[in-house]
Write an enzyme that holds these catalytic residues in place. Structure first.
Site, PDB file in Angstrom:
ATOM      1  N   LYS A   1       0.759  -1.261  -0.168  1.00  0.00           N
ATOM      2  CA  LYS A   1      -0.117   0.143   0.080  1.00  0.00           C
ATOM      3  C   LYS A   1       0.780   1.229   0.128  1.00  0.00           C
ATOM      4  CE  LYS A   1      -3.984   1.766   2.686  1.00  0.00           C
ATOM      5  NZ  LYS A   1      -4.616   1.715   3.951  1.00  0.00           N
TER       6      LYS A   1
ATOM      7  N   SER B   1      -9.607   1.398   2.916  1.00  0.00           N
ATOM      8  CA  SER B   1      -8.625   2.212   2.062  1.00  0.00           C
ATOM      9  C   SER B   1      -7.759   1.406   1.302  1.00  0.00           C
ATOM     10  CB  SER B   1      -8.283   3.330   2.863  1.00  0.00           C
ATOM     11  OG  SER B   1      -7.325   2.967   3.612  1.00  0.00           O
TER      12      SER B   1
ATOM     13  N   SER C   1      -9.692  -1.026   7.299  1.00  0.00           N
ATOM     14  CA  SER C   1      -9.159  -0.707   5.677  1.00  0.00           C
ATOM     15  C   SER C   1      -8.311  -1.984   5.227  1.00  0.00           C
ATOM     16  CB  SER C   1      -8.078   0.639   5.535  1.00  0.00           C
ATOM     17  OG  SER C   1      -8.949   1.536   5.525  1.00  0.00           O
TER      18      SER C   1
HETATM   19  N1  GLN Z   1     -12.920   3.765   6.100  1.00  0.00           N
HETATM   20  C1  GLN Z   1     -12.152   4.071   7.439  1.00  0.00           C
HETATM   21  C2  GLN Z   1     -11.763   5.653   7.347  1.00  0.00           C
HETATM   22  O1  GLN Z   1     -12.145   6.154   6.505  1.00  0.00           O
HETATM   23  C3  GLN Z   1     -11.029   3.319   7.823  1.00  0.00           C
HETATM   24  C4  GLN Z   1      -9.785   3.764   7.070  1.00  0.00           C
HETATM   25  C5  GLN Z   1      -8.756   2.813   7.519  1.00  0.00           C
HETATM   26  O2  GLN Z   1      -8.708   1.810   7.977  1.00  0.00           O
HETATM   27  N2  GLN Z   1      -7.639   3.416   7.240  1.00  0.00           N
HETATM   28  O3  GLN Z   1     -11.484   6.285   8.259  1.00  0.00           O
END
Ligand code: GLN
Length: 480
Positions: free
Chosen positions: A72, A147, A171
């Site tokens: 990532k 994400s 994410s």
């Molecule tokens: N979707 C969640 C957020 O937007 C989690 C994101 C993540 O785990 N980086 O904060």
């Protein structure tokens, strides 16, 4: 091929790591124009593969010899552009490498490239990337989740057997569920955060994606453990691979009532019921538990996460690194940089977090969020006095369509309703494929008490043996 089979063949001298790289490159070339999992390919991959071949020739047997992996793009890689999905880091070439990446390389794995993500890991669909969305290999009109959508899609489409993501509120797990692969969020501190571009430091965890439990465990074994460069990293790491074959009979599992509300897709509910049935066949007991405190999880999460983000993102002001907008005077240049190079969702989060931390509202928002966080951790502690594991759907529905939730941030945030609590409490949590709803992959989530990482993997392994078919079914080749 799975990671462990590649490593075995490379270590046996039956497979040349340079060829493995070439094959996976070809898959990327054939598919990634449509899927867009990668932001940057590693031009040194062949060279790295040759170095691994040299290690093997010299008698070394690295556990992940020649295994191609993706990372990532919020984990920094020395000499290789790292963007965090943001214009503000569009041309940022880091001077150092994240510990988790270093450790995979030390285990013999070969970095193929950096994957797409929501800007600074803020989002649940990868649509908030400044460089365009990633598409779900199962249906190109749908999101891969987020994400870490690029890493999930790359593993699902067979472009790499292994990838790293980060999980602040889901994410790793949510995109794993949407793309039909395994995704593991370890106990907080289990994997070093050194070199992870910070979103919300008290929630952020690095973890792997894979298509088999053995691969997931091998990746964990490589990346876990104390790192002097991260003061929050935990001392001893378990022998994940050995722990896989621990007996699971007699373990007590409970599904969490609150995570099966009316918003749950019927196909997701059915997959969870089937999954629970398999666990019973394997000799585990499956009960049900109520955790009413979870009602506050999403609100607490979005206050804690945005508060920490507002502080962590203060460093992107054009003075030290990254993009800089022109300006006559320092503060004007900083403002112009942040106005021009941050995307809308990132700005929204900085506003929310700054508001929640402001002196007049601190107690009303941030202070209460911290109390809710503590209450959620206590609720889990209570549940884990009676049960060894908890079970929930990873997300209430399968993957949604591109664009479907972009205009309504709250509906996007709601896709994390089942995943954020594990981060608030620091628990290990694993999403594994458990079937399909209308042709789309469905994931279930196993949660354990802190430090019980191996227990989750052992149960996943037993399930994989009993129901291997769902793990093996590959997505259709991309169309359109
Ligand atoms: N979707 C969640 C957020 O937007 C989690 C994101 C993540 O785990 N980086 O904060």
């Amino acid at each position: 091929m799975d990671a462990l089979r590649i490593a075995e063949a490379v270590n046996a001298g039956a497979l040349d790591p340079v060829e493995v790289v070439a094959e996976h490159r070809a898959r990327i070339e054939a598919q990634d124009r449509r899927i867009h999992a990668f932001l940057t390919l590693n031009p040194a991959a062949e060279e790295e593969a040759r170095a691994v071949a040299g290690r093997v020739a010299a008698g070394e047997r690295p556990p992940l010899a020649g295994v191609p992996f993706a990372v990532k793009d919020n984990l920094v890689t020395r000499g290789l552009r790292t963007t965090a999905g943001s214009r503000v880091l569009e041309n940022f070439v880091p001077p150092y490498t994240a510990t988790a990446v270093d450790r995979l390389r030390a285990a013999g794995a070969v970095l193929l490239g950096k994957t797409n993500l929501d800007e600074f890991a803020m989002g649940s669909s990868t649509e908030h990337s400044a460089f365009g969305p990633t598409r779900n290999p199962w249906d190109l009109k749908r999101v891969p989740g987020g994400s870490s959508g690029g890493s999930a899609a790359a593993v699902a489409a067979g472009m790499v057997p292994l990838a790293l993501g980060s999980d602040t509120g889901g994410s790793i797990r949510q995109p794993a569920a949407y793309t039909g692969v395994l995704g593991f969020k370890p106990t907080y501190g289990r994997v070093s955060r050194y070199g992870l571009i910070a979103y919300a430091s008290s929630l952020d965890v690095v973890g792997p994606f894979a298509r088999s439990v053995g691969d997931l465990a091998a990746a964990m074994e490589a990346i876990a453990g104390r790192d002097p460069k991260d003061a929050t990293s935990l001392e001893a790491a378990p022998a994940f691979t050995e722990a896989l074959d621990r007996p699971v009979q007699g373990l007590r599992v409970a599904w969490v009532r609150e995570t099966l509300g009316p918003g749950t897709d019927p196909g997701v509910r059915e997959a969870l019921e089937r999954f629970a049935g398999v666990l019973e066949d394997l000799g585990l007991t499956v009960g049900e538990v109520g955790l009413p405190e979870l009602e506050y999880a999403l609100a607490a999460y979005y206050l804690v996460a945005t508060s920490e983000a507002s502080s962590n993102l203060a460093r992107y002001d054009g003075t030290l690194y990254g993009a800089r907008a022109p300006g006559e005077e320092l503060v004007a240049a900083m403002k112009a940089t942040r106005a021009r190079y941050f995307g809308a969702e990132v700005k929204r989060r900085i506003f929310m977090g700054t508001f929640a931390l402001s002196s007049g509202y601190y107690q009303a928002y941030y202070g209460r969020a911290l109390r809710a966080r503590a209450a959620i951790a206590r609720a889990f502690e209570r549940a884990f006095a009676d049960y060894d594991l908890l079970l929930t759907p990873t997300a209430p529905t399968p993957a949604f369509r591109l664009g479907e939730k972009l205009a309504d941030p709250l509906s996007m945030y709601l896709t994390d309703v089942n995943t954020v609590a594990a981060n608030l409490a620091g628990l290990p949590a694993l999403s594994l494929p458990a079937g399909f709803s209308r042709g789309l992959p469905v994931g279930v989530q196993l949660l354990g008490p802190p430090l019980a990482d191996e227990r989750l993997l052992a149960v996943a392994r037993a399930y994989e043996r009993a129901a291997g078919g769902v793990f093996r079914r590959p997505p259709p080749p991309p169309q359109g």
